[in-house]
Design an enzyme around this catalytic site. Structure first.
Site, PDB file in Angstrom:
ATOM      1  N   GLU A  14     -32.076   8.924  -8.321  1.00  0.00           N
ATOM      2  CA  GLU A  14     -31.349   7.768  -7.775  1.00  0.00           C
ATOM      3  C   GLU A  14     -29.901   8.148  -7.527  1.00  0.00           C
ATOM      4  O   GLU A  14     -29.292   8.870  -8.311  1.00  0.00           O
ATOM      5  CB  GLU A  14     -31.439   6.609  -8.768  1.00  0.00           C
ATOM      6  CG  GLU A  14     -30.847   5.310  -8.298  1.00  0.00           C
ATOM      7  CD  GLU A  14     -31.033   4.210  -9.331  1.00  0.00           C
ATOM      8  OE1 GLU A  14     -30.047   3.494  -9.605  1.00  0.00           O
ATOM      9  OE2 GLU A  14     -32.154   4.058  -9.860  1.00  0.00           O
ATOM     10  N   ASP A  16     -26.354   6.043  -6.480  1.00  0.00           N
ATOM     11  CA  ASP A  16     -25.894   4.653  -6.415  1.00  0.00           C
ATOM     12  C   ASP A  16     -24.473   4.477  -5.912  1.00  0.00           C
ATOM     13  O   ASP A  16     -23.561   5.205  -6.312  1.00  0.00           O
ATOM     14  CB  ASP A  16     -25.905   4.020  -7.822  1.00  0.00           C
ATOM     15  CG  ASP A  16     -27.296   3.733  -8.334  1.00  0.00           C
ATOM     16  OD1 ASP A  16     -28.212   3.654  -7.518  1.00  0.00           O
ATOM     17  OD2 ASP A  16     -27.434   3.581  -9.555  1.00  0.00           O
ATOM     18  N   GLU A  18     -22.321   0.911  -6.223  1.00  0.00           N
ATOM     19  CA  GLU A  18     -22.389  -0.471  -6.697  1.00  0.00           C
ATOM     20  C   GLU A  18     -20.999  -1.088  -6.646  1.00  0.00           C
ATOM     21  O   GLU A  18     -20.015  -0.452  -7.026  1.00  0.00           O
ATOM     22  CB  GLU A  18     -22.937  -0.528  -8.127  1.00  0.00           C
ATOM     23  CG  GLU A  18     -24.355   0.020  -8.261  1.00  0.00           C
ATOM     24  CD  GLU A  18     -24.882  -0.072  -9.692  1.00  0.00           C
ATOM     25  OE1 GLU A  18     -24.387  -0.924 -10.451  1.00  0.00           O
ATOM     26  OE2 GLU A  18     -25.779   0.705 -10.024  1.00  0.00           O
ATOM     27  N   ARG A  42     -24.252   8.995 -15.499  1.00  0.00           N
ATOM     28  CA  ARG A  42     -23.279   9.893 -14.880  1.00  0.00           C
ATOM     29  C   ARG A  42     -22.331   9.046 -14.011  1.00  0.00           C
ATOM     30  O   ARG A  42     -22.103   9.330 -12.848  1.00  0.00           O
ATOM     31  CB  ARG A  42     -23.987  10.956 -14.039  1.00  0.00           C
ATOM     32  CG  ARG A  42     -24.876  11.894 -14.835  1.00  0.00           C
ATOM     33  CD  ARG A  42     -25.486  12.956 -13.933  1.00  0.00           C
ATOM     34  NE  ARG A  42     -26.288  13.898 -14.688  1.00  0.00           N
ATOM     35  CZ  ARG A  42     -27.607  13.788 -14.852  1.00  0.00           C
ATOM     36  NH1 ARG A  42     -28.260  12.757 -14.324  1.00  0.00           N
ATOM     37  NH2 ARG A  42     -28.267  14.686 -15.539  1.00  0.00           N
ATOM     38  N   TRP A 108     -22.592  -6.576 -18.254  1.00  0.00           N
ATOM     39  CA  TRP A 108     -21.841  -5.329 -18.448  1.00  0.00           C
ATOM     40  C   TRP A 108     -20.853  -5.031 -17.315  1.00  0.00           C
ATOM     41  O   TRP A 108     -19.819  -4.387 -17.535  1.00  0.00           O
ATOM     42  CB  TRP A 108     -22.790  -4.135 -18.578  1.00  0.00           C
ATOM     43  CG  TRP A 108     -23.533  -3.805 -17.303  1.00  0.00           C
ATOM     44  CD1 TRP A 108     -24.731  -4.314 -16.903  1.00  0.00           C
ATOM     45  CD2 TRP A 108     -23.113  -2.920 -16.263  1.00  0.00           C
ATOM     46  NE1 TRP A 108     -25.075  -3.807 -15.674  1.00  0.00           N
ATOM     47  CE2 TRP A 108     -24.118  -2.939 -15.256  1.00  0.00           C
ATOM     48  CE3 TRP A 108     -22.002  -2.103 -16.079  1.00  0.00           C
ATOM     49  CZ2 TRP A 108     -24.017  -2.186 -14.089  1.00  0.00           C
ATOM     50  CZ3 TRP A 108     -21.908  -1.344 -14.913  1.00  0.00           C
ATOM     51  CH2 TRP A 108     -22.912  -1.387 -13.933  1.00  0.00           C
TER      52      TRP A 108
END
Length: 206
Positions: A14, A16, A18, A42, A108
């Site tokens: 994956e 990402d 975000e 990571r 979070w």
């Protein structure tokens, strides 16, 4: 909001981008992450130097056998290198698809969960334009066809359409990336005291 390349299954790969929630008036946080064989953690995070809600911007991922380079408006912000020779897994064997979603991560993502989603502003939406994929497509026979050559028998990385296959950052773009990291990076898993206490990730010392 999440935009990602991802394969499927418990050992998925994956990549990402975000966009994390914020308090009105504060800068937005761009969160990046790389999963290999189901293992992530990571993360690197950046304060964007503009308000991403005011206009369209270009967010790019250059993924080839040697690098995963994250870019914002053609400015490189992160380079995750292939260090398989040092025993570090690199996502290159699983075909990935592009996904985008809006999801509630306020346990979070918003200042560690301190700021909750204000659902009175729902429904939430995201808009895209100018999508471009210069990529290899793996056929049912397992053969890759790349870029403008999709559907033809052209090997990865050949011809003008496949230049990205061997692309990497030159010295000037490396310097630009380091400038962004010095001025706008707010979190780096390589320097997180809690993680470093358990051992510095191997790729962080290379």
């Amino acid at each position: 909001m999440n935009v990602q390349l991802s394969s499927q299954g418990p050992t998925h790969d994956e990549i990402d981008f975000e966009f994390l929630g914020n308090v009105t008036g504060e800068p937005y946080t761009l969160h990046t992450n790389v999963f290999t064989q189901g293992q992530g953690q990571r993360e690197q995070q950046f304060r964007l130097w503009f308000d991403p809600t005011n206009d369209f911007h270009t967010y790019s991922i250059l993924w080839n056998p040697k690098h995963i380079i994250f870019m914002v408006d053609d400015m490189p912000i992160r380079d995750f290198r292939n260090l398989e020779g040092k025993g570090i897994a690199f996502p290159k064997n699983q075909p990935m698809r592009l996904y985008s979603s809006l999801w509630n991560a306020d346990d979070w993502a918003t200042q560690g969960g301190r700021v909750k989603t204000d659902w009175s502003h729902a429904p939430f939406s995201a808009s895209y334009r100018g999508f471009k994929a210069d990529a290899c497509v793996v056929t049912a026979a397992g053969r890759p066809h790349c870029g403008a050559s999709v559907g033809t028998d052209v090997a990865p990385g050949t011809g003008a359409a496949g230049e990205w296959y061997n692309q990497e950052l030159d010295l000037t773009r490396q310097q630009r990336m380091r400038w962004v990291q010095r001025n706008y990076m707010i979190y780096n898993y390589c320097t997180d005291p809690k993680r470093v206490a358990q051992g510095v990730p191997a790729e962080c010392s290379m």
